[in-house]
Design an enzyme around this catalytic site. Sequence first.
Site, PDB file in Angstrom:
ATOM      1  N   THR A 695       0.846  -1.196   0.000  1.00  0.00           N
ATOM      2  CA  THR A 695       0.000   0.000   0.000  1.00  0.00           C
ATOM      3  C   THR A 695       0.880   1.245   0.000  1.00  0.00           C
ATOM      4  OG1 THR A 695      -0.100   0.305   2.410  1.00  0.00           O
ATOM      5  CG2 THR A 695      -1.619  -1.307   1.428  1.00  0.00           C
ATOM      6  N   VAL A 749      12.369   3.484  -3.686  1.00  0.00           N
ATOM      7  CA  VAL A 749      13.042   4.569  -4.421  1.00  0.00           C
ATOM      8  C   VAL A 749      13.048   4.323  -5.926  1.00  0.00           C
ATOM      9  CG1 VAL A 749      15.231   5.791  -4.780  1.00  0.00           C
ATOM     10  CG2 VAL A 749      14.490   5.203  -2.476  1.00  0.00           C
ATOM     11  N   ALA A 751      11.737   1.461  -7.706  1.00  0.00           N
ATOM     12  CA  ALA A 751      10.936   0.310  -8.148  1.00  0.00           C
ATOM     13  C   ALA A 751      11.830  -0.926  -8.186  1.00  0.00           C
ATOM     14  CB  ALA A 751      10.275   0.587  -9.485  1.00  0.00           C
ATOM     15  N   LEU A 753      14.866  -1.053  -9.601  1.00  0.00           N
ATOM     16  CA  LEU A 753      16.290  -0.711  -9.737  1.00  0.00           C
ATOM     17  C   LEU A 753      17.009  -0.842  -8.393  1.00  0.00           C
ATOM     18  CD1 LEU A 753      16.105   2.465 -12.012  1.00  0.00           C
ATOM     19  CD2 LEU A 753      16.564   0.108 -12.669  1.00  0.00           C
ATOM     20  N   GLU A 807      -0.617   8.648 -11.352  1.00  0.00           N
ATOM     21  CA  GLU A 807      -1.622   8.270 -10.361  1.00  0.00           C
ATOM     22  C   GLU A 807      -2.991   8.677 -10.901  1.00  0.00           C
ATOM     23  OE1 GLU A 807      -1.143   6.651  -7.568  1.00  0.00           O
ATOM     24  OE2 GLU A 807       1.043   6.584  -7.784  1.00  0.00           O
ATOM     25  N   ASP A 818       6.224  12.820  -4.339  1.00  0.00           N
ATOM     26  CA  ASP A 818       6.774  11.474  -4.442  1.00  0.00           C
ATOM     27  C   ASP A 818       8.295  11.520  -4.595  1.00  0.00           C
ATOM     28  OD1 ASP A 818       6.333   8.515  -4.864  1.00  0.00           O
ATOM     29  OD2 ASP A 818       7.315   9.018  -6.753  1.00  0.00           O
ATOM     30  N   LYS A 822      11.457  10.213  -1.979  1.00  0.00           N
ATOM     31  CA  LYS A 822      12.596   9.395  -2.390  1.00  0.00           C
ATOM     32  C   LYS A 822      13.913  10.084  -2.049  1.00  0.00           C
ATOM     33  CE  LYS A 822      10.031   7.115  -6.088  1.00  0.00           C
ATOM     34  NZ  LYS A 822       9.852   6.898  -7.531  1.00  0.00           N
ATOM     35  N   GLY A 939       5.731   1.555 -13.005  1.00  0.00           N
ATOM     36  CA  GLY A 939       4.919   0.457 -13.517  1.00  0.00           C
ATOM     37  C   GLY A 939       4.796  -0.663 -12.499  1.00  0.00           C
TER      38      GLY A 939
END
Length: 962
Positions: A695, A749, A751, A753, A807, A818, A822, A939
């Site tokens: 979530t 941070v 996804a 990577l 979003e 966002d 990060k 994604g």
Amino acid sequence: MWPRHVITWFKGWSPGINHHLSRSRQRTKNPPKIPLRFFVEAAAMASLSSAISSTPGHTLSPNAMAHDAKPRKLCYSHCPTFLLPPHRSPICRRGFVSGLERKRTLKTRIFASVTVDTPVHASPEKVQFPKGDSWSVHKFGGTCVGSSERIKNVAKIILSDDSERKFVVVSAMSKVTDMMYDLIYKAQSRDEAYISALDVVLEKHKCTALDLLDGDDLSSFLAQLYHDISNLKAMLRAIYIAGHATESFTEFVVGHGELWSAQMLSCVIRKNGVDCNWMDTREVLIVKPTSSNQVDPDFKASEDRLEKWYSKNPSKTIIATGFIASTPQNIPTTLKRDGSDFSAAIMGALFKARQVTIWTDVDGVYSADPRKVSEAVILKTLSYQEAWEMSYFGANVLHPRTIIPVMRYDIPIIIRNIFNLAAPGTKICRSTEDETAQGLESFVKGFATIDNLALVNVEGTGMAGVPGTASAIFSAVKDVGANVIMISQASSEHSVCFAVPEKEVNAVSELLQSRFREALNAGRLSQVQVIPNCSILATVGQKMASTPGVSATLFNALAKANINVRAIAQGCSEYNITVVVKREDCIRALRAVHSRFYHSRTTIAMGIIGPGLIGATLLDQLRDQTTTLKEEFNIDLRVMGITGSRTMLLSEAGVDLSRWRELQKEKGVVADMEKFVQHVHGNHFIPNTVLVDCTADSSIASHYYDWLRKGIHVVTPNKKANSGPLDQYLKLRALQRQSYTHYFYEATVGAGLPIINTLQGLLETGDKILRIEGIFSGTLSYIFNNFTGGRTFSEVVAEAKQAGYTEPDPRDDLSGTDVCRKVIILARESGLKLELSDIPVESLVPEPLKDSASAEEFMQKLPQFDQEMSKKRQIAEDAGGVLRYVGVVDMVNQKGEVKLQKYKNDHPFAQLSGADNIIAFTTTRYKDQPLIVRGPGAGAEVTAGGVFSDLLRLASYLGAPS
């Protein structure tokens, strides 16, 4: 009123007895007040005499019929001395005996023997008793002879053994020994149900005999069975009258099950044309009682008797009773519970047999209890010492004393499954596997546990250097009669810790408090502490001795499973490392160490929180990869529950991921986070638990600290915990570093990577971070990569929304929040103590549109502000560059920022395409040429892949192969 024959028998004893009887003759309920042992044994003798006198032609020894098929007169020389009155000459009153058998000329001496008189036609020539490798010994437990079909199956196994000579030890039929003990209990409780219970025993053996035997064999066996039951009824009646059973009576009664099963099996063998005798081992096996639950075999006396028995009963196949034996005074006794294994080992040693095969209902000895560890493996070999250690600590191997007799002559014991003859079983012998075997598997053979224990800790400064303290402690324990399972004492002598069964700990504690009252009051001892609810985990392996790293591996596995060790013990032999843990942690501890040493499946109980876009994608990835992970990597990621904000799906064995969506609709219940966590973590059969938070909810993130403290690992792409209030973040990370509970958040941070991992690697190897700069948003990367030529900003944003890159409300991306989260995560990871509010953020949401009522309204009005963004793009292009939305961590100036920045066309940030992310690490090592990490950063697929990667990293930390 006492039975007439009882009173008559008492009258012949002494005037003193007559006096007691005359005074109590009119009493109908209370027995005469004479010594209990005297009464019990006298009453039994009278009752037994009456019963026997009504069945002439039979003797007390069931073996008589096997030796001589002709009817024989009653012979009192077979009556054991425990049936005779105490302090009484073995010369019977002639009047009493002749009253039973008037026509017989008697030699009035009654011998204390369970042996059978040598028939008059027996050959006086002594048969040479052969010993050695020609003999193989088999032992069949109660389960193996539990029915007529199983007895036939046992006979087939015996007949198929190509050994020259075979000695077979059998237990009573399944449950019969328990039934015989129950008879004693009912009789001495004056419960008349013992009569019907004895009828059940009779019926069980009668039905089995009718199914197995025919002709003379059937007639002889049934006659003997009825005779034995009649005797037992007389004995039990005496016990019923007395309300008490002596140990001798109990031992004699409970041994009948073996007599009957051995006789039936020998008849079945003979039906197949094989010469076969059966042995009542009370005639051969002599043991000396050493305590209430232990006996020692007398090998010399037993060997002498065996040679005499064999000279009268030579045979290449002998069926013998297990469990029962005689004392040196020829009183029937038993080898106590599980004594059939022990008797097989003793007889194997007496015969100096080639091997002893123990037939049971399991394929062999397991590396751990398969009921607790499903991945437990069958061990091909065990050394005597390893089997000894494992059996002592409760493993289903053998009775601990079984191994002692065979060790003398290096006789191997084979554990075989009678229901799976294809399984080779486990061989217990002096030497184990090939000494060149490599790997930890060869060092540690197995694991065993003992539950329901308590620790007693006696400590105080006055103990150090004071001789006799330990002696006084354990003397008190001995006086209570408690069994000490484990002892641990540090070299400081400040405390002595030992484990005892929980049912005995209160008595131990009270006596210690009493014995050491003066020392406690004086302060020489500080406390006698009881720690309840404990279990012992024993790690056993002969090759552990002098092998570095075994203990480290063991304790590392326990630590990674978040198991706290309360006490440790290891002998100098190094065959066994014993640890004490909480009872509720025992199974998890067992599975954790077994997994670590045997590379069995590293099983992790998973709870998925948030089956939305990322969570659902992760579940589908797990579904597709489950089989490969199990078969190739020994990793079992088992989803025990899935919860959303409204409903949750719970499973005891693991959710079927091929249809988790349907199951959630069919079996979903109202979501309750506390119940969800308790369910996922409460399965003690799985040592490791991980909760995966998919979530973006800050309330879920607020639970991380409590989960980690309970030993629950956390994996998440949720940024809220690491970018939330600084004090909570520092508290969470401190807990993570202090424990072996893992918290992985790579996907927060980049996804999929490896940004967090790369940063941690640089810091751990001593590099110094100067600057971290990057495009952290896949959404904004896509927008500015496509914001070229004559395209408007609003047009590109609408295209990104349509493609699913943004979003639901694009303002969440364009606000820069966002990216700011990060940046703060990387800043804190690098050592900066910054709050989210300390990071200046250049928002791409026009000020007038921040308060738009909906995302649709925002998108409708966004084109009004295209001109301003187009000007910025034009300025950048005129300077030979492009616009990029970046986050920066400036370690030199101890700050961070999020902004729209211009980069030259030859800069790596200008080379991006699609929704790629790119991060540049400038460090002291990578100062002239920054270290760059680049790839897809947005994604569901790649984010779920990043979470999946963290799960696999967790598995490798917990013991799965890397």
